[in-house]
Design a protein around this motif. Structure first.
Motif, PDB file in Angstrom:
ATOM      1  N   LYS A   1      13.088  -1.163   5.274  1.00 50.08           N
ATOM      2  CA  LYS A   1      13.261  -2.300   4.225  1.00 50.08           C
ATOM      3  C   LYS A   1      12.995  -1.934   2.704  1.00 50.08           C
ATOM      4  CE  LYS A   1      11.709  -5.621   7.820  1.00 50.08           C
ATOM      5  NZ  LYS A   1      10.648  -6.654   8.151  1.00 50.08           N
ATOM      6  N   LEU A   2      12.051  -1.000   2.282  1.00 51.23           N
ATOM      7  CA  LEU A   2      11.997  -0.686   1.088  1.00 51.23           C
ATOM      8  C   LEU A   2      12.934   0.276   0.641  1.00 51.23           C
ATOM      9  CD1 LEU A   2       8.004   0.530   1.405  1.00 51.23           C
ATOM     10  CD2 LEU A   2       9.068  -1.407   0.177  1.00 51.23           C
ATOM     11  N   LYS A   3      13.498   1.050   1.496  1.00 55.53           N
ATOM     12  CA  LYS A   3      14.694   1.708   1.155  1.00 55.53           C
ATOM     13  C   LYS A   3      16.063   0.869   0.824  1.00 55.53           C
ATOM     14  CE  LYS A   3      17.583   5.467   2.922  1.00 55.53           C
ATOM     15  NZ  LYS A   3      18.229   5.312   4.076  1.00 55.53           N
ATOM     16  N   ASP A   4      15.947   0.069   1.975  1.00 53.53           N
ATOM     17  CA  ASP A   4      17.373  -0.799   1.775  1.00 53.53           C
ATOM     18  C   ASP A   4      17.694  -1.621   0.356  1.00 53.53           C
ATOM     19  OD1 ASP A   4      18.021  -0.142   4.303  1.00 53.53           O
ATOM     20  OD2 ASP A   4      17.534  -1.846   5.269  1.00 53.53           O
ATOM     21  N   VAL A   5      16.368  -1.937  -0.187  1.00 54.90           N
ATOM     22  CA  VAL A   5      16.498  -2.471  -1.358  1.00 54.90           C
ATOM     23  C   VAL A   5      16.324  -1.780  -2.704  1.00 54.90           C
ATOM     24  CG1 VAL A   5      15.651  -4.814  -0.761  1.00 54.90           C
ATOM     25  CG2 VAL A   5      14.013  -3.103  -1.512  1.00 54.90           C
ATOM     26  N   GLY A   6      16.392  -0.262  -2.236  1.00 55.82           N
ATOM     27  CA  GLY A   6      16.277   0.653  -3.384  1.00 55.82           C
ATOM     28  C   GLY A   6      14.950   1.012  -4.072  1.00 55.82           C
ATOM     29  N   LEU A   7      14.056   0.706  -3.479  1.00 51.36           N
ATOM     30  CA  LEU A   7      12.329   0.804  -4.160  1.00 51.36           C
ATOM     31  C   LEU A   7      12.189   2.295  -3.572  1.00 51.36           C
ATOM     32  CD1 LEU A   7      10.667  -2.548  -3.424  1.00 51.36           C
ATOM     33  CD2 LEU A   7      11.942  -1.833  -5.390  1.00 51.36           C
TER      34      LEU A   7
ATOM     35  N   THR B   1       0.860  -1.157   0.066  1.00 54.58           N
ATOM     36  CA  THR B   1       0.089  -0.027  -0.050  1.00 54.58           C
ATOM     37  C   THR B   1       0.901   1.144   0.110  1.00 54.58           C
ATOM     38  OG1 THR B   1      -1.960  -1.336   1.155  1.00 54.58           O
ATOM     39  CG2 THR B   1      -1.758   0.974   1.254  1.00 54.58           C
ATOM     40  N   MET B   2       1.912   1.259   0.842  1.00 54.13           N
ATOM     41  CA  MET B   2       2.848   2.399   0.801  1.00 54.13           C
ATOM     42  C   MET B   2       3.381   2.770  -0.559  1.00 54.13           C
ATOM     43  SD  MET B   2       5.280   1.817   3.927  1.00 54.13           S
ATOM     44  CE  MET B   2       4.951   2.283   5.853  1.00 54.13           C
ATOM     45  N   MET B   3       3.854   1.507  -1.189  1.00 54.11           N
ATOM     46  CA  MET B   3       4.450   1.692  -2.581  1.00 54.11           C
ATOM     47  C   MET B   3       3.452   2.416  -3.656  1.00 54.11           C
ATOM     48  SD  MET B   3       7.458   0.799  -2.664  1.00 54.11           S
ATOM     49  CE  MET B   3       8.009   0.638  -4.383  1.00 54.11           C
ATOM     50  N   LYS B   4       2.172   1.896  -3.495  1.00 57.78           N
ATOM     51  CA  LYS B   4       1.026   2.405  -4.485  1.00 57.78           C
ATOM     52  C   LYS B   4       0.739   3.884  -4.121  1.00 57.78           C
ATOM     53  CE  LYS B   4      -2.310   2.054  -7.537  1.00 57.78           C
ATOM     54  NZ  LYS B   4      -1.844   1.684  -8.874  1.00 57.78           N
ATOM     55  N   ILE B   5       0.762   4.141  -2.814  1.00 60.29           N
ATOM     56  CA  ILE B   5       0.700   5.766  -2.429  1.00 60.29           C
ATOM     57  C   ILE B   5       1.869   6.515  -3.070  1.00 60.29           C
ATOM     58  CG2 ILE B   5       0.688   7.466  -0.697  1.00 60.29           C
ATOM     59  CD1 ILE B   5      -0.802   5.283   0.952  1.00 60.29           C
ATOM     60  N   LEU B   6       3.204   6.022  -2.827  1.00 61.77           N
ATOM     61  CA  LEU B   6       4.345   6.651  -3.070  1.00 61.77           C
ATOM     62  C   LEU B   6       4.174   6.682  -4.801  1.00 61.77           C
ATOM     63  CD1 LEU B   6       6.923   5.117  -0.823  1.00 61.77           C
ATOM     64  CD2 LEU B   6       5.951   7.798  -0.948  1.00 61.77           C
ATOM     65  N   GLU B   7       3.451   6.074  -5.446  1.00 60.81           N
ATOM     66  CA  GLU B   7       3.528   5.781  -6.958  1.00 60.81           C
ATOM     67  C   GLU B   7       3.013   7.294  -7.568  1.00 60.81           C
ATOM     68  OE1 GLU B   7       1.734   3.123 -10.440  1.00 60.81           O
ATOM     69  OE2 GLU B   7       0.254   3.572  -8.813  1.00 60.81           O
ATOM     70  N   GLN B   8       2.110   8.074  -6.686  1.00 60.16           N
ATOM     71  CA  GLN B   8       1.749   9.283  -6.999  1.00 60.16           C
ATOM     72  C   GLN B   8       1.820  10.483  -6.029  1.00 60.16           C
ATOM     73  OE1 GLN B   8      -2.472   9.250  -8.438  1.00 60.16           O
ATOM     74  NE2 GLN B   8      -1.889   7.493  -9.832  1.00 60.16           N
TER      75      GLN B   8
ATOM     76  N   ILE C   1      11.976  14.202   6.610  1.00 60.47           N
ATOM     77  CA  ILE C   1      12.613  13.333   5.448  1.00 60.47           C
ATOM     78  C   ILE C   1      11.281  12.738   4.905  1.00 60.47           C
ATOM     79  CG2 ILE C   1      13.846  11.068   4.853  1.00 60.47           C
ATOM     80  CD1 ILE C   1      15.337  11.361   7.341  1.00 60.47           C
ATOM     81  N   ILE C   2      11.183  12.966   3.450  1.00 55.48           N
ATOM     82  CA  ILE C   2      10.249  12.714   2.596  1.00 55.48           C
ATOM     83  C   ILE C   2      10.485  11.616   1.782  1.00 55.48           C
ATOM     84  CG2 ILE C   2       8.436  13.534   0.685  1.00 55.48           C
ATOM     85  CD1 ILE C   2       8.588  15.099   3.708  1.00 55.48           C
ATOM     86  N   TYR C   3       9.556  10.622   1.462  1.00 55.66           N
ATOM     87  CA  TYR C   3       9.897   9.386   0.894  1.00 55.66           C
ATOM     88  C   TYR C   3       9.395   9.316  -0.673  1.00 55.66           C
ATOM     89  CZ  TYR C   3      12.231   7.878   5.143  1.00 55.66           C
ATOM     90  OH  TYR C   3      13.018   7.876   6.132  1.00 55.66           O
ATOM     91  N   SER C   4       9.853   8.802  -1.493  1.00 46.92           N
ATOM     92  CA  SER C   4       9.281   8.838  -2.682  1.00 46.92           C
ATOM     93  C   SER C   4       9.872   7.442  -3.635  1.00 46.92           C
ATOM     94  CB  SER C   4       9.803  10.076  -3.683  1.00 46.92           C
ATOM     95  OG  SER C   4      11.132  10.195  -3.943  1.00 46.92           O
ATOM     96  N   LEU C   5       8.968   7.089  -4.564  1.00 48.84           N
ATOM     97  CA  LEU C   5       9.377   5.996  -5.323  1.00 48.84           C
ATOM     98  C   LEU C   5      10.472   6.195  -6.034  1.00 48.84           C
ATOM     99  CD1 LEU C   5       7.462   3.335  -5.510  1.00 48.84           C
ATOM    100  CD2 LEU C   5       6.570   4.385  -7.517  1.00 48.84           C
ATOM    101  N   ASN C   6      11.439   5.214  -5.832  1.00 46.48           N
ATOM    102  CA  ASN C   6      12.985   5.323  -6.776  1.00 46.48           C
ATOM    103  C   ASN C   6      12.824   4.661  -8.211  1.00 46.48           C
ATOM    104  OD1 ASN C   6      15.476   5.364  -7.635  1.00 46.48           O
ATOM    105  ND2 ASN C   6      16.092   4.125  -6.057  1.00 46.48           N
TER     106      ASN C   6
END
Length: 114
Positions: free
Chosen positions: A57-63, A25-32, A73-78
Motif C-alpha cells: 500500500k505504501l509502495k503503490d502510492v509512492g511513499l 511506524t514503518m514510515m518512521k523506521i524507514l526515515e532512518q 528486497i529492501i524498502y526505503s523512504l522515497n
C-alpha cells in the motif's frame, strides 16, 4: 475537479494510509533505516502476508521504494515522492522508533534475511 481539489484528494489518501499505526511506524523506521519485510515481521510480531500488504500500500502510492540486494528486497523512504515534504513534516512530530531496531539487533534478528 480542479488541480487544487485533486491535490487535496491525494493528500487525503496519503493521510488515510498513514492513519494506520503499523504503516505510520514503518514510515518512521524507514526515515532512518532501510528494512526488509522479514524485519518488519519481527518488529510487529505479525505475519509476512500482513506486512507485505502494508508495504504494498505504501509502495503503490509512492511513499516507499524498493531495491534488490541479492534475493532480498529492501524498502526505503522515497524522498523523491511529491508527498515527501508532507511526510517529512509529519514524521518530525512522531517519536523515534529506532529502539525497535535495537531490540531486533539484541535478538540477533536485524537483517535476518541476509
Amino acid at each position: 475537479m480542479t488541480a487544487v481539489s485533486m491535490e487535496i484528494e491525494k493528500a487525503a489518501v496519503i493521510l488515510k494510509l498513514l492513519g494506520d499505526k503499523t504503516r505510520l511506524t514503518m514510515m518512521k523506521i524507514l526515515e532512518q533505516n532501510d528494512c526488509c519485510v522479514c524485519e518488519f515481521v519481527a518488529i510487529f510480531n505479525t505475519s509476512q502476508p500482513a506486512i507485505s500488504q502494508h508495504v504494498r500500500k505504501l509502495k503503490d502510492v509512492g511513499l516507499v521504494k524498493e531495491s534488490r540486494r541479492g534475493q532480498w528486497i529492501i524498502y526505503s523512504l522515497n524522498t523523491t515522492s511529491e508527498f515527501y515534504p508532507l511526510i517529512k513534516s509529519l514524521l518530525e512530530q512522531i517519536p523515534d522508533q529506532g529502539f525497535r531496531l535495537k531490540e531486533l539487533e539484541a535478538q540477533g534478528l536485524r537483517i535476518s534475511c541476509e
